[in-house]
Design a protein around this motif. Structure first.
Motif, short mmCIF file in Angstrom:
data_model
loop_
_atom_site.label_atom_id
_atom_site.label_comp_id
_atom_site.label_asym_id
_atom_site.label_seq_id
_atom_site.Cartn_x
_atom_site.Cartn_y
_atom_site.Cartn_z
N GLU A 163 0.61 -1.17 -0.03
CA GLU A 163 -0.10 -0.04 0.00
C GLU A 163 0.95 1.05 0.11
O GLU A 163 2.01 1.38 0.38
N GLU A 164 0.14 2.38 -0.31
CA GLU A 164 1.05 3.67 -0.36
C GLU A 164 0.92 4.39 0.81
O GLU A 164 -0.43 4.11 1.55
N HIS A 165 1.80 4.86 1.49
CA HIS A 165 1.65 5.30 2.92
C HIS A 165 2.03 6.85 2.82
O HIS A 165 3.10 7.38 2.25
N ALA A 166 1.01 7.64 3.21
CA ALA A 166 1.31 9.29 3.24
C ALA A 166 2.28 9.61 4.20
O ALA A 166 3.11 10.68 3.69
N ASP A 167 2.49 8.97 5.16
CA ASP A 167 3.36 9.42 6.33
C ASP A 167 4.25 8.25 6.80
O ASP A 167 3.65 7.55 7.61
#
Length: 715
Positions: A698-702
């Motif tokens: 998954e993509e992680h914003a932080d």
């Protein structure tokens, strides 16, 4: 068929005459009845009028006899061909044992020739020997009864041997059955009549020398049995594992776990039993035991002692026992190399031309250390002063060399090169050895770590007593005045006594050509599917496997944990599990007992990275990690899913800050904003968390929030 043709040629004129006679009779009958039939069917020939029946019956009888003879001949021909085919197959199957059986049987035939041959042999033999009856009479007084019990070996086809068979079989009463079905060998002693001319002069003196001759034969027989105390190697292994490294041992253990009665044969070109390689460049160098090169035992960072070998010799059975072991087992055939694979015939050939068939095969041949081309092309004296580090013998050689020289240079800035440089540098503090490390990158492990962390690692290596030369491209290596001169492309010249080339590993794919297996052109190694299968009954594991990662695509990994996990999975699939390789293997490296890291996934310094660091404490070291996990080979506990929980410990250790900002932390490697690799810098026993992050994809914003999952900020 030739006989049938000959018979037919003789009978054909008679048959044609009979047919003509029958037709003439029919025509005469037609004339008497005032009509001639236009066509006389051949089927009505046998039903002619009276007067021609005798010839018709003879014709039918001859044709029937011919057909019957042809059928009998065809049946006997097919039967004979089938019998010859079965005999040929039996002969081929018995070839591996023939030499051993012939040697054993010949000794068995020669040994009892003198002590036993009752006077019964004299009247039965057409060529009696005066020596034998005298020897028989002398021996018969000692053991007259058992002679009558041994007519078993009289199955010899020749009459001359039948007289000697009872005497010979007496001594071989308890001999193994293979001596019986060899009548050809029983006839071999028949040339012995050459000795018969000697006792013709006098019987008594001839009998005396015959006894010591028998003793000599018996002694020679014992000598043969001592030289060949064990039977031939098993011609067949249900599970054949090529290679004696970590992957093969993990596969053998997995096979035995799923199939307790399995017979597993490991063939390795090394003289040692399966062992782990990481301690060769880590813990063994920090041992205080002067005999460590012989014992190969070491203390882990947690203080516990263990051996480099996975299991002691008592764990294994001998290859000779493999076929007869009641409960199966694991056998290791050492110092043998598989040089050819016949995948259609399911068999392999060793370097001594021995052939072993198999049901299922695992290729775990590992890799071969690469060398610099300038050293490969250099003179022989340069090669003799160069070590390619891979095996136990390499460790022993380098240990001995480092104690007797003044300067040593490690070429390579990867995992192995940096570990060996730190290990040798630690030793140099007591011995005065000059340790130099050179590599083409800007810092240690520059292909793996981001630049700032690579520079920090370089400074750490320097504090271990290593002289680091970065951005060094070797132009030539020569030997002058018993010293090596390394000339770099920028003109620098380094003089040293010995060189260690740690510049990577080349997967061993020597069997690809004979086996018809595909080699990956990008990553090297045998190309396999997600189940580590190269063919229907061939699997590949370890460094030599180029596998399909269901999350990260096609890869090839050269680390201990991958060898453990891939070997285990290959063993399970060899027993019918049919599992895909979904496990993300990890690897680790320690620069001494104080600094270490664990990594998983694709860790490439060319990828974008995000690092989150915190101050380290006394427990954030490899030594503390092994004390907590109980093992120095961290992947052993990690891959068994017994890693400690990520929950912060309630007991805090006293804080001990480092002089830099990289005491401990997490480095994320990104590809298309998705985490594909993670390095845990002085953070241990958190690998299951890292594995789950990569698996989720998954993509992680932080990523700072993600780093909190590893509890790096706990005191």
């Amino acid at each position: 068929m030739l006989k049938c043709r000959t018979v037919w040629r003789k009978l054909a004129p008679l048959a044609r005459a009979s047919s003509t006679l029958c037709r003439q009779n029919v025509r005469r009958t037609g004339l008497h009845n005032a009509r001639i039939p236009a066509h006389v069917p051949g089927a009505h020939m046998a039903t002619g009028p009276a007067g021609g029946g005798g010839e018709n019956q003879l014709y039918v009888l001859l044709v029937g006899a011919t057909c019957l003879g042809g059928a009998i001949y065809a049946y006997r021909t097919v039967k004979g061909d089938q019998q010859r085919y079965e005999e040929r197959i039996a002969e081929i199957a018995s070839r591996p044992h023939r030499r051993t059986q012939q040697a054993t049987a010949s000794v068995q035939m020669e040994t009892p020739a003198v002590p036993e041959s009752e006077p019964q042999a004299a009247p039965l033999s057409e060529e009696p020997s005066p020596v034998v009856p005298d020897a028989e009479t002398a021996a018969s007084s000692e053991a007259p009864e058992p002679i009558q019990d041994e007519p078993v070996l009289e199955a010899a086809p020749e009459e001359e041997v039948a007289a000697e068979a009872p005497a010979e079989s007496l001594v071989e009463e308890e001999a193994p059955p293979p001596s019986e079905p060899e009548p050809a060998q029983l006839t071999e002693p028949s040339p012995a009549p050459v000795v018969e001319s000697e006792p013709a002069e006098a019987e008594s003196p001839a009998a005396e020398p015959s006894e010591p001759q028998a003793e000599v034969v018996a002694e020679s027989a014992e000598g043969l049995t001592t030289e060949q105390p064990s039977p031939a190697l098993p011609p067949h292994a249900p599970y054949l594992l090529i290679g004696g490294g970590t992957a093969s041992f993990a596969a053998a253990r997995s096979i035995r776990a799923r199939d307790p009665g399995a017979r597993v044969l490991i063939v390795t070109d090394e003289p040692d039993l399966p062992y782990m390689r990481p301690p060769l460049s880590k813990e063994l160098w920090f041992s205080d035991d002067p005999t460590v090169t012989e014992t190969l035992r070491f203390k882990q960072w947690n203080g516990k002692e263990r051996s480099i070998y996975f299991q002691p010799p008592s764990f294994y059975i001998t290859p000779e026992e493999l076929s007869t072991a009641e409960n199966g087992g694991v056998a290791v055939l050492s110092s043998k190399k598989v040089v050819h694979m016949d995948v259609r015939g399911n068999k392999v050939k060793l370097d001594d031309d021995t052939e072993i068939s198999y049901d299922k095969c695992l290729i775990a041949t590992g890799g071969i250390p690469r060398n610099l081309q300038v050293i490969d092309r250099a003179e022989e004296e340069v090669k003799q002063k160069t070590t390619l580090f891979r095996k136990i013998d390499d460790f022993r050689t380098l240990d001995k060399v480092s104690r007797n020289i003044k300067s040593i240079t490690v070429i390579g800035g990867g995992f192995l090169g940096s570990e060996l440089a730190c290990a040798l540098g630690r030793r140099s503090q007591d011995s005065g050895l000059e340790v130099i490390q050179m590599f083409p990158e800007k810092g240690n492990m520059g292909k793996v770590l981001p630049e700032y962390l690579s520079n920090w690692t370089t400074e750490k290596v320097k504090t271990e007593g290593v002289k680091v030369i970065s951005e060094a491209l070797v132009k030539s290596v020569t030997c002058k005045d018993d010293q090596l001169e390394i000339k770099l492309k920028d003109g620098r010249l380094i003089k040293t006594d010995h060189v260690v080339a740690a510049v990577g590993l080349e997967p061993n794919v020597d069997l690809a050509k004979s086996a018809g297996l595909e080699v990956d052109s990008d990553f090297g190694g045998y190309r396999v599917n997600a189940e580590l299968q190269a063919r229907s009954n061939i699997w590949v594991a370890g460094d030599a496997a180029c596998f399909y990662d269901i999350r990260l695509g096609r890869r090839r990994v050269e680390h201990h944990d991958h060898a453990v996990v891939s070997g285990r999975l290959a063993g399970e699939n060899m027993t019918g599990a049919n599992k895909p390789y979904w496990h993300q293997s990890m690897f680790w490296s320690d620069l001494g007992p104080d600094v270490g890291y664990e990594a998983i996934g694709i860790v490439d310094s060319s990828l974008p990275t995000v690092g989150v660091f915190a101050k380290a404490t006394a427990k954030d070291t490899p030594k503390a990690a092994t004390e907590e996990s109980g093992t120095g080979i961290r992947s052993e506990s990690e891959t068994e899913d017994v890693a400690s929980s990520p929950v912060a410990s309630s007991i805090s250790a006293p804080a001990e800050t480092h002089k830099d900002d990289y005491g401990k932390g997490v480095i994320f490697y990104l590809r298309d904003k998705v985490v594909v690799g993670i390095i845990l810098w002085n953070v241990f026993n958190r690998m299951p968390i890292a594995r789950k992050i990569i698996k989720d994809g998954e993509e992680h914003a932080d990523l700072n929030e993600v780093a909190k999952l590893f509890n790096i900020h706990e005191d």
